[in-house]
Design a protein around this motif. Sequence first.
Motif, PDB file in Angstrom:
ATOM      1  N   THR A 146     -53.889 -23.910  13.225  1.00 22.22           N
ATOM      2  CA  THR A 146     -53.850 -22.443  13.191  1.00 22.22           C
ATOM      3  C   THR A 146     -55.191 -21.755  13.316  1.00 22.22           C
ATOM      4  N   GLY A 147     -56.263 -22.379  12.857  1.00 23.19           N
ATOM      5  CA  GLY A 147     -57.544 -21.686  12.772  1.00 23.19           C
ATOM      6  C   GLY A 147     -57.613 -20.754  11.580  1.00 23.19           C
ATOM      7  N   ASN A 148     -56.599 -20.778  10.707  1.00 24.40           N
ATOM      8  CA  ASN A 148     -56.553 -19.915   9.538  1.00 24.40           C
ATOM      9  C   ASN A 148     -56.703 -20.747   8.265  1.00 24.40           C
ATOM     10  N   ARG A 149     -56.802 -20.092   7.135  1.00 21.86           N
ATOM     11  CA  ARG A 149     -56.978 -20.789   5.872  1.00 21.86           C
ATOM     12  C   ARG A 149     -55.657 -20.870   5.109  1.00 21.86           C
ATOM     13  N   ASP A 150     -55.609 -21.786   4.126  1.00 14.49           N
ATOM     14  CA  ASP A 150     -54.489 -21.885   3.186  1.00 14.49           C
ATOM     15  C   ASP A 150     -53.143 -22.046   3.883  1.00 14.49           C
ATOM     16  N   VAL A 151     -53.101 -22.925   4.859  1.00 11.31           N
ATOM     17  CA  VAL A 151     -51.858 -23.189   5.578  1.00 11.31           C
ATOM     18  C   VAL A 151     -50.982 -24.150   4.773  1.00 11.31           C
ATOM     19  N   ILE A 152     -51.614 -25.148   4.167  1.00 14.26           N
ATOM     20  CA  ILE A 152     -50.922 -26.086   3.280  1.00 14.26           C
ATOM     21  C   ILE A 152     -51.585 -25.979   1.916  1.00 14.26           C
ATOM     22  N   VAL A 153     -50.804 -25.574   0.916  1.00 13.77           N
ATOM     23  CA  VAL A 153     -51.364 -25.231  -0.399  1.00 13.77           C
ATOM     24  C   VAL A 153     -50.590 -25.924  -1.520  1.00 13.77           C
ATOM     25  N   GLU A 154     -50.913 -25.537  -2.737  1.00 13.46           N
ATOM     26  CA  GLU A 154     -50.379 -26.234  -3.916  1.00 13.46           C
ATOM     27  C   GLU A 154     -48.858 -26.344  -3.917  1.00 13.46           C
ATOM     28  N   GLU A 155     -48.155 -25.260  -3.621  1.00 17.06           N
ATOM     29  CA  GLU A 155     -46.696 -25.320  -3.670  1.00 17.06           C
ATOM     30  C   GLU A 155     -46.141 -26.364  -2.711  1.00 17.06           C
ATOM     31  N   HIS A 156     -46.847 -26.591  -1.605  1.00 16.65           N
ATOM     32  CA  HIS A 156     -46.405 -27.580  -0.628  1.00 16.65           C
ATOM     33  C   HIS A 156     -46.721 -28.997  -1.116  1.00 16.65           C
ATOM     34  N   PHE A 157     -47.901 -29.176  -1.699  1.00 18.87           N
ATOM     35  CA  PHE A 157     -48.261 -30.504  -2.217  1.00 18.87           C
ATOM     36  C   PHE A 157     -47.239 -30.991  -3.240  1.00 18.87           C
ATOM     37  N   ARG A 158     -46.755 -30.083  -4.045  1.00 24.62           N
ATOM     38  CA  ARG A 158     -45.822 -30.465  -5.118  1.00 24.62           C
ATOM     39  C   ARG A 158     -44.497 -30.988  -4.568  1.00 24.62           C
ATOM     40  N   LYS A 159     -44.160 -30.631  -3.327  1.00 20.25           N
ATOM     41  CA  LYS A 159     -42.876 -31.014  -2.740  1.00 20.25           C
ATOM     42  C   LYS A 159     -42.961 -32.238  -1.828  1.00 20.25           C
ATOM     43  N   MET A 160     -44.168 -32.664  -1.481  1.00 20.39           N
ATOM     44  CA  MET A 160     -44.313 -33.692  -0.454  1.00 20.39           C
ATOM     45  C   MET A 160     -43.926 -35.084  -0.938  1.00 20.39           C
ATOM     46  N   GLN A 161     -43.536 -35.915   0.036  1.00 17.67           N
ATOM     47  CA  GLN A 161     -43.147 -37.279  -0.242  1.00 17.67           C
ATOM     48  C   GLN A 161     -44.371 -38.177  -0.425  1.00 17.67           C
ATOM     49  N   ASP A 162     -44.139 -39.290  -1.046  1.00 13.87           N
ATOM     50  CA  ASP A 162     -45.187 -40.300  -1.183  1.00 13.87           C
ATOM     51  C   ASP A 162     -45.598 -40.800   0.199  1.00 13.87           C
ATOM     52  N   GLY A 163     -46.903 -40.893   0.434  1.00 12.95           N
ATOM     53  CA  GLY A 163     -47.420 -41.493   1.663  1.00 12.95           C
ATOM     54  C   GLY A 163     -47.633 -40.550   2.823  1.00 12.95           C
ATOM     55  N   VAL A 164     -47.431 -39.243   2.630  1.00 12.65           N
ATOM     56  CA  VAL A 164     -47.616 -38.324   3.760  1.00 12.65           C
ATOM     57  C   VAL A 164     -49.054 -38.338   4.243  1.00 12.65           C
ATOM     58  N   LEU A 165     -49.219 -37.991   5.517  1.00 18.25           N
ATOM     59  CA  LEU A 165     -50.544 -37.844   6.119  1.00 18.25           C
ATOM     60  C   LEU A 165     -50.822 -36.366   6.338  1.00 18.25           C
ATOM     61  N   LEU A 166     -52.022 -35.925   5.976  1.00 15.29           N
ATOM     62  CA  LEU A 166     -52.422 -34.521   6.142  1.00 15.29           C
ATOM     63  C   LEU A 166     -53.649 -34.480   7.048  1.00 15.29           C
TER      64      LEU A 166
END
Length: 443
Positions: free
Chosen positions: A293-313
């Motif tokens: 995106t070129g923007n900030r805060d695209v993936i944040v805390e609320e998203h981390f809390r929902k992610m599966q084990d082993g995801v790649l960021l």
Amino acid sequence: MSVAFSPPFPNPGCMSTTGYPPVTEQLAEPETTREEGRRKMDWALQHMPILESLREDFLAEKPLEGERVAMAMHVEAKTANLVELLADGGAEVTLTGCNPLSTHDDVSAALDAHEKITSYAVRGVDDEEYYEAIEATIGHDPTITVDDGGDLVFAIHEDYPELIDTIVGGCEETTTGVHRLRSMAEDGALEYPVFAVNDTPMKRLFDNVHGTGESSLATIAMTTNLSFAGKDIVVAGFGYCGKGVAKKASGQNANVIVAEVDSRKALEAHMEGYDVMPMSEAAEVGDVFITTTGNRDVIVEEHFRKMQDGVLLANAGHFDVEIDLVALEELAADHYEARDGVEAYEMPDGRRLNVLAEGRLVNLAAPLALGHPVEVMDQSFGVQAACVRELAENGDGYEPGVHEVPDDLDREIAEIKLEAEGVEFDTLSAEQEEYLSSWQHGT
């Protein structure tokens, strides 16, 4: 006019460049390193027919004689061939990196050995050194700037406004930099003309789509040794870069999910056959997340809390602000290097979220990263060279602000590439041109 700006790192303010050493004075074995860099540059140049064609003209005509070009770029082999082309055209060139992890020290050393080039780019510098190198580059009193991200232009306006009267213009390579410069121009704070190289068709249609798509996925695969087939790949942003990542991931048999904030782009992604959903929903199902995106805060805390084990960021946008690493570190019970270029953040419940290349531009900052394919960058850097030549020859004709690349320059580069590839194409007849330009022809 001095303008405040928000760089990707804390700006330590105006610093003296006295004594700041070029790259060859910072390396333990500069001569050996220089030879390695030259070998990389020579390999790349074999596959850069546009720069080779322009080099013939630049050597013969010296269109940049008397110019001092300051550059803040990703300093690797392909960029280096652009830098040498400008020097061959008569310019004195100084450069530094535009990302602390995208410099190849051997290439930087090879450039620094050129009698008309001084390189301050060193890989892995800290925040203060990053800005010291920018200040050192500016210290050569440039007449033309070539930037990737805008830091060089902003530093000149902030710390060296006295140079603006002697700068004829600049070029900006990337989406993030163009966005920042347009905001600066809207505020009346951009005091010399800058070409938005990123926005020209030869950049967007090839560099952003094919370059970002191919290089990002290739780097992620090499860094992790994992396949994309059958995985849910979440692409944040469906601009030109996002379209490229989505297209290439789909071609590797991944299921592509697009997260967008623009209704028309979201609809376009839907019509292309991709799943479209908010990041809050995609976070629950994604295996690989790639921000563009070129923007900030695209993936944040609320998203981390929902992610599966082993995801790649991974970030394929620009600065390291798209993934909120501060929040991720605060959430994690532990974090450690799981693999070269992969930092694992282990949550209290045992889930591991894996960040590539410290959240920086993955296709350039990861240990195995090589950036965009050579042929793609040949096109983009051809446009850059043509724009620098235009500024040297006709810079007085442009008012301060952001300017589109003249269409004839963009087409010149396309025609050079087609000729090099042995591809012929049609041209309009005089009658066709008259028909298209007239309003008098009816049904």
